[in-house]
Write an enzyme that holds these catalytic residues in place. Structure first.
Site, PDB file in Angstrom:
ATOM      1  N   HIS A  71       5.496   6.016  -1.119  1.00 20.59           N
ATOM      2  CA  HIS A  71       6.154   4.805  -1.601  1.00 20.59           C
ATOM      3  C   HIS A  71       5.332   3.569  -1.261  1.00 20.59           C
ATOM      4  CE1 HIS A  71       7.403   5.188   2.614  1.00 20.59           C
ATOM      5  NE2 HIS A  71       7.504   3.864   2.610  1.00 20.59           N
ATOM      6  N   HIS A  76       0.830  -1.203   0.000  1.00 17.19           N
ATOM      7  CA  HIS A  76       0.000   0.000   0.000  1.00 17.19           C
ATOM      8  C   HIS A  76       0.866   1.255   0.000  1.00 17.19           C
ATOM      9  CE1 HIS A  76       0.717  -0.552   4.407  1.00 17.19           C
ATOM     10  NE2 HIS A  76       0.866   0.763   4.340  1.00 17.19           N
TER      11      HIS A  76
END
EC number: 4.6.1.-
Length: 250
Positions: free
Chosen positions: A193, A105
Site C-alpha cells: 500500500h 512510497h
C-alpha cells in the site's frame, strides 16, 4: 582515525616548559575532521526526528545503529494532493485528525537496524539482486486502514491492486539480502500500500466501517482518480539513517 591521548609520563622530558603567562586558545579541529564525525553520527539526528510529533521508536536507539528500510517511491501529481486533502477532511469530520505524509512510497521491507559499517555492503547486495529487474505498473485505488505492530500509530493508505506479482518478486530479492545480514524479512502475507496520512494511537475502530466507505466514495467520485492512483515503479530505494541509495529499474 584514532585519537590518542598521552599521559605526562609519555611526553618528551627534554622539552622545556612554556613560560608562565596567558595561553592562546586551542585551534578548532579541521573542517574535514568535523564533517567525518558528523557523517558517522548522523543517526543521532535521526533519533531526534523519530520522536517528532509524538512518534515512538519501535526499537531502542544505540549509537552506530541506523534505521534502514527498502521502498519504491511514488511521486504523485498535484491533483493527488487535492484528493488527499479531501480524505483528511472527511477523517476529521469523523473525529480522527490525520497528518499527511511528507512523501509517498510502497514498503518493500520492514524497518531494520544496520550498523554503520554494514550499510554499503547491504546496498551492494541489493544492487546485485535488483539491477536486472524491469519497471512495472502499480495501481493503488482501494482505501484501507492500517496500524503498526505496536498499535501506537494508525495509517490511512491505498492498497495496491495491480502490480502485486512484481512487488512480491522485489520483496523476495530484498529478503535474500536481509537474510545475508541476519535481519528480519518482510511480512509473509504483505498488504502492499501507499500510506497517505497517519496519527498517533490506535484509531482503527473509528476509521473502519461507515467512515471507510465514505472515504472510498471520495476517491471514486474524484475527477481523474483512476489516473492519479496509478504509477510506474521506476526505481527501488534504500534509506539508511539520513542516507538514501537509488537502484534504477530497466
Amino acid at each position: 582515525m584514532a585519537l590518542v591521548s598521552y599521559s605526562s609520563s609519555e611526553e618528551d622530558e627534554g622539552e622545556t616548559s612554556e613560560p608562565p603567562g596567558r595561553r592562546l586558545p586551542p585551534l578548532p579541529p579541521p573542517t574535514t575532521v568535523l564533517r567525518m564525525f558528523q557523517d558517522m553520527e548522523g543517526d543521532e539526528d535521526l533519533d531526534e526526528n523519530t520522536k517528532h510529533e509524538g512518534r515512538i521508536r519501535s526499537f531502542k536507539h544505540e549509537r552506530g545503529n541506523w534505521a534502514t528500510y527498502v521502498y519504491i517511491p511514488f511521486q504523485p501529481q498535484e491533483e493527488f494532493l487535492d484528493l488527499l486533502d479531501e480524505l483528511v477532511s472527511v477523517a476529521a469530520e469523523n473525529g480522527v485528525l490525520l497528518t499527511k505524509m511528507s512523501e509517498f512510497h510502497i514498503s518493500q521491507s520492514q524497518t531494520v537496524v544496520l550498523r554503520h559499517h554494514w550499510i554499503n555492503p547491504f546496498v551492494e547486495s541489493l544492487k546485485d539482486k535488483l539491477h536486472c529487474m524491469y519497471r512495472f505498473l502499480c495501481i493503488a485505488e482501494r482505501i484501507k486502514v492500517y496500524t503498526n505492530q505496536e498499535k501506537t500509530r494508525t495509517f490511512l493508505g491505498l492498497e495496491v491492486s495491480v502490480g502485486m506479482e512484481h512487488l512480491l518478486e522485489v520483496v523476495s530479492e530484498v529478503d535474500r539480502s536481509l537474510q545475508e545480514f541476519n535481519l528480519q524479512t518482510f511480512y509473509q502475507e504483505p498488504s502492499f500500500h501507499v500510506s497517505l496520512a497517519w496519527c498517533v494511537g490506535d484509531k482503527y475502530e473509528k476509521l473502519k466501517g461507515s467512515c471507510l466507505l465514505e472515504l472510498q466514495k471520495v476517491i471514486d467520485r474524484f475527477e481523474d482518480s483512476d489516473t492519479l492512483t496509478r504509477f510506474n515503479a521506476e526505481e527501488i530505494r534504500c534509506k539508511a539513517g539520513n542516507k538514501t541509495f537509488c537502484i534504477p529499474l530497466l
